[in-house]
Design a protein around this motif. Structure first.
Motif, PDB file in Angstrom:
ATOM      1  N   LEU A 257      -1.085   2.196  11.554  1.00 57.70           N
ATOM      2  CA  LEU A 257      -0.907   2.841  12.853  1.00 57.70           C
ATOM      3  C   LEU A 257      -2.125   2.712  13.764  1.00 57.70           C
ATOM      4  O   LEU A 257      -1.997   2.854  14.977  1.00 57.70           O
ATOM      5  N   VAL A 258      -3.306   2.439  13.200  1.00 60.53           N
ATOM      6  CA  VAL A 258      -4.521   2.353  14.018  1.00 60.53           C
ATOM      7  C   VAL A 258      -5.313   1.071  13.776  1.00 60.53           C
ATOM      8  O   VAL A 258      -6.398   0.915  14.326  1.00 60.53           O
ATOM      9  N   ARG A 259      -4.797   0.164  12.998  1.00 58.73           N
ATOM     10  CA  ARG A 259      -5.579  -1.016  12.636  1.00 58.73           C
ATOM     11  C   ARG A 259      -5.963  -1.866  13.837  1.00 58.73           C
ATOM     12  O   ARG A 259      -6.980  -2.538  13.830  1.00 58.73           O
ATOM     13  N   GLY A 260      -5.153  -1.841  14.891  1.00 60.76           N
ATOM     14  CA  GLY A 260      -5.443  -2.633  16.082  1.00 60.76           C
ATOM     15  C   GLY A 260      -6.722  -2.223  16.785  1.00 60.76           C
ATOM     16  O   GLY A 260      -7.311  -3.005  17.529  1.00 60.76           O
ATOM     17  N   ALA A 261      -7.185  -1.022  16.548  1.00 62.17           N
ATOM     18  CA  ALA A 261      -8.409  -0.540  17.187  1.00 62.17           C
ATOM     19  C   ALA A 261      -9.650  -1.232  16.628  1.00 62.17           C
ATOM     20  O   ALA A 261     -10.666  -1.327  17.300  1.00 62.17           O
ATOM     21  N   ASP A 262      -9.555  -1.716  15.388  1.00 62.57           N
ATOM     22  CA  ASP A 262     -10.701  -2.399  14.769  1.00 62.57           C
ATOM     23  C   ASP A 262     -10.171  -3.437  13.774  1.00 62.57           C
ATOM     24  O   ASP A 262     -10.188  -3.227  12.570  1.00 62.57           O
ATOM     25  N   MET A 263      -9.710  -4.552  14.316  1.00 62.68           N
ATOM     26  CA  MET A 263      -9.111  -5.589  13.476  1.00 62.68           C
ATOM     27  C   MET A 263     -10.117  -6.207  12.511  1.00 62.68           C
ATOM     28  O   MET A 263      -9.755  -6.594  11.403  1.00 62.68           O
ATOM     29  N   VAL A 264     -11.369  -6.282  12.895  1.00 64.66           N
ATOM     30  CA  VAL A 264     -12.382  -6.864  12.006  1.00 64.66           C
ATOM     31  C   VAL A 264     -12.479  -6.047  10.721  1.00 64.66           C
ATOM     32  O   VAL A 264     -12.453  -6.604   9.618  1.00 64.66           O
ATOM     33  N   SER A 265     -12.549  -4.725  10.852  1.00 62.94           N
ATOM     34  CA  SER A 265     -12.610  -3.863   9.657  1.00 62.94           C
ATOM     35  C   SER A 265     -11.334  -3.966   8.839  1.00 62.94           C
ATOM     36  O   SER A 265     -11.375  -3.948   7.608  1.00 62.94           O
ATOM     37  N   PHE A 266     -10.196  -4.077   9.532  1.00 65.81           N
ATOM     38  CA  PHE A 266      -8.917  -4.210   8.824  1.00 65.81           C
ATOM     39  C   PHE A 266      -8.915  -5.477   7.966  1.00 65.81           C
ATOM     40  O   PHE A 266      -8.623  -5.426   6.766  1.00 65.81           O
ATOM     41  N   PHE A 267      -9.246  -6.623   8.561  1.00 62.66           N
ATOM     42  CA  PHE A 267      -9.225  -7.876   7.801  1.00 62.66           C
ATOM     43  C   PHE A 267     -10.272  -7.873   6.699  1.00 62.66           C
ATOM     44  O   PHE A 267     -10.010  -8.371   5.595  1.00 62.66           O
ATOM     45  N   GLU A 268     -11.424  -7.307   6.971  1.00 59.03           N
ATOM     46  CA  GLU A 268     -12.453  -7.225   5.940  1.00 59.03           C
ATOM     47  C   GLU A 268     -11.941  -6.416   4.745  1.00 59.03           C
ATOM     48  O   GLU A 268     -12.137  -6.793   3.589  1.00 59.03           O
ATOM     49  N   ALA A 269     -11.270  -5.315   5.007  1.00 55.81           N
ATOM     50  CA  ALA A 269     -10.719  -4.491   3.923  1.00 55.81           C
ATOM     51  C   ALA A 269      -9.625  -5.232   3.167  1.00 55.81           C
ATOM     52  O   ALA A 269      -9.570  -5.179   1.932  1.00 55.81           O
ATOM     53  N   VAL A 270      -8.751  -5.925   3.884  1.00 53.81           N
ATOM     54  CA  VAL A 270      -7.676  -6.691   3.227  1.00 53.81           C
ATOM     55  C   VAL A 270      -8.279  -7.723   2.280  1.00 53.81           C
ATOM     56  O   VAL A 270      -7.810  -7.898   1.149  1.00 53.81           O
ATOM     57  N   TYR A 271      -9.313  -8.413   2.728  1.00 52.48           N
ATOM     58  CA  TYR A 271      -9.894  -9.494   1.935  1.00 52.48           C
ATOM     59  C   TYR A 271     -10.835  -9.022   0.843  1.00 52.48           C
ATOM     60  O   TYR A 271     -11.114  -9.780  -0.087  1.00 52.48           O
ATOM     61  N   THR A 272     -11.311  -7.779   0.917  1.00 56.49           N
ATOM     62  CA  THR A 272     -12.304  -7.342  -0.070  1.00 56.49           C
ATOM     63  C   THR A 272     -11.897  -6.123  -0.896  1.00 56.49           C
ATOM     64  O   THR A 272     -12.427  -5.936  -1.985  1.00 56.49           O
ATOM     65  N   LYS A 273     -10.971  -5.302  -0.411  1.00 54.63           N
ATOM     66  CA  LYS A 273     -10.687  -4.042  -1.107  1.00 54.63           C
ATOM     67  C   LYS A 273      -9.320  -3.979  -1.787  1.00 54.63           C
ATOM     68  O   LYS A 273      -9.074  -3.078  -2.582  1.00 54.63           O
TER      69      LYS A 273
ATOM     70  N   THR B  15       0.846  -1.194   0.000  1.00 56.86           N
ATOM     71  CA  THR B  15       0.000   0.000   0.000  1.00 56.86           C
ATOM     72  C   THR B  15       0.884   1.247   0.000  1.00 56.86           C
ATOM     73  O   THR B  15       2.079   1.177   0.309  1.00 56.86           O
ATOM     74  N   GLU B  16       0.297   2.382  -0.330  1.00 55.43           N
ATOM     75  CA  GLU B  16       1.044   3.641  -0.309  1.00 55.43           C
ATOM     76  C   GLU B  16       1.657   3.898   1.066  1.00 55.43           C
ATOM     77  O   GLU B  16       2.782   4.377   1.178  1.00 55.43           O
ATOM     78  N   GLU B  17       0.896   3.585   2.116  1.00 49.74           N
ATOM     79  CA  GLU B  17       1.419   3.779   3.467  1.00 49.74           C
ATOM     80  C   GLU B  17       2.664   2.923   3.707  1.00 49.74           C
ATOM     81  O   GLU B  17       3.677   3.411   4.200  1.00 49.74           O
ATOM     82  N   TRP B  18       2.584   1.656   3.321  1.00 51.43           N
ATOM     83  CA  TRP B  18       3.739   0.774   3.524  1.00 51.43           C
ATOM     84  C   TRP B  18       4.914   1.189   2.642  1.00 51.43           C
ATOM     85  O   TRP B  18       6.071   1.036   3.034  1.00 51.43           O
ATOM     86  N   LEU B  19       4.639   1.717   1.465  1.00 49.59           N
ATOM     87  CA  LEU B  19       5.722   2.219   0.617  1.00 49.59           C
ATOM     88  C   LEU B  19       6.473   3.321   1.351  1.00 49.59           C
ATOM     89  O   LEU B  19       7.704   3.386   1.304  1.00 49.59           O
ATOM     90  N   GLY B  20       5.739   4.161   2.071  1.00 42.94           N
ATOM     91  CA  GLY B  20       6.381   5.199   2.876  1.00 42.94           C
ATOM     92  C   GLY B  20       7.248   4.620   3.983  1.00 42.94           C
ATOM     93  O   GLY B  20       8.291   5.168   4.321  1.00 42.94           O
ATOM     94  N   PHE B  21       6.823   3.486   4.553  1.00 36.19           N
ATOM     95  CA  PHE B  21       7.599   2.850   5.623  1.00 36.19           C
ATOM     96  C   PHE B  21       8.873   2.191   5.110  1.00 36.19           C
ATOM     97  O   PHE B  21       9.911   2.237   5.752  1.00 36.19           O
ATOM     98  N   ILE B  22       8.791   1.528   3.935  1.00 34.79           N
ATOM     99  CA  ILE B  22       9.922   0.704   3.481  1.00 34.79           C
ATOM    100  C   ILE B  22      10.630   1.248   2.243  1.00 34.79           C
ATOM    101  O   ILE B  22      11.648   0.699   1.831  1.00 34.79           O
ATOM    102  N   GLY B  23      10.108   2.317   1.669  1.00 39.17           N
ATOM    103  CA  GLY B  23      10.635   2.822   0.397  1.00 39.17           C
ATOM    104  C   GLY B  23      12.102   3.176   0.400  1.00 39.17           C
ATOM    105  O   GLY B  23      12.782   3.040  -0.617  1.00 39.17           O
TER     106      GLY B  23
END
Length: 178
Positions: free
Chosen positions: A77-93, A48-56
């Motif tokens: 940075l905030v995914r731990g607050a709502d892991m269900v939404s995070f995994f749903e986004a990973v699997y669908t978006k 993702t763009e965010e991860w590119l910023g971390f490892i670029g």
């Protein structure tokens, strides 16, 4: 990020798509660095763009190129607050932006959890390799879960504190499976 010049792509172009988490990105990058020892292989490492910023800015071999897809998932940075939404986004978006990569691809390497990458590879007739980033012991436990539950008379959520001989029982189970 600019598209890759097709004229510069050697005979083998591997696209690596790790699951968006440090425990997946780092092992995938390590595998890609091993593959990069063959100079006939170009690797496009997609994050993702965010991860590119971390490892670029991290050092990498010249035949590993970074490419980003849009931030369609919650921030690392905030995914731990709502892991269900995070995994749903990973699997669908994440699938659609990944499917938009237009350069010729010889192989896809993806995290085991990104099943949509396998579907994309199958649809586009591209071989897909799945990278399991956890230990072999974890894989074995998940693979043999049905045997563990039936032979140790356990169900999900059971309290294992009373199983002082658990390791011996697992060894016995291993002998039964072999």
């Amino acid at each position: 990020m600019d598209p890759i010049d097709v004229a510069t792509i050697p005979s083998c172009h591997v696209v690596a798509m790790p699951s968006p988490g440090r425990g997946h990105i780092n092992p995938m990058m390590n595998v890609c660095k091993l593959l990069s020892s063959n100079q006939d292989v170009i690797i496009t490492f997609v994050v993702t763009e965010e991860w590119l910023g971390f490892i670029g800015s991290a050092p990498k071999p010249s035949n590993i190129r970074l490419r980003s897809i849009p931030n369609v998932i919650p921030s690392e940075l905030v995914r731990g607050a709502d892991m269900v939404s995070f995994f749903e986004a990973v699997y669908t978006k994440m699938a659609n932006p990944f499917d938009q990569l237009d350069q010729p691809i010889s192989w896809i390497i993806t995290s085991t959890y990104l099943t949509w990458a396998v579907e994309i590879g199958n649809r586009r007739n591209i071989p897909v390799a799945s990278l399991w980033t956890m230990s072999a012991a974890v894989f074995s436990i998940l693979y043999h879960n049905d045997l563990i539950m039936s032979n140790l008379h356990l169900t999900a959520g059971d309290d294992l504190s009373g199983y002082s001989d658990f390791a011996e029982r697992l060894n016995s189970l291993e002998e039964q499976v072999a």
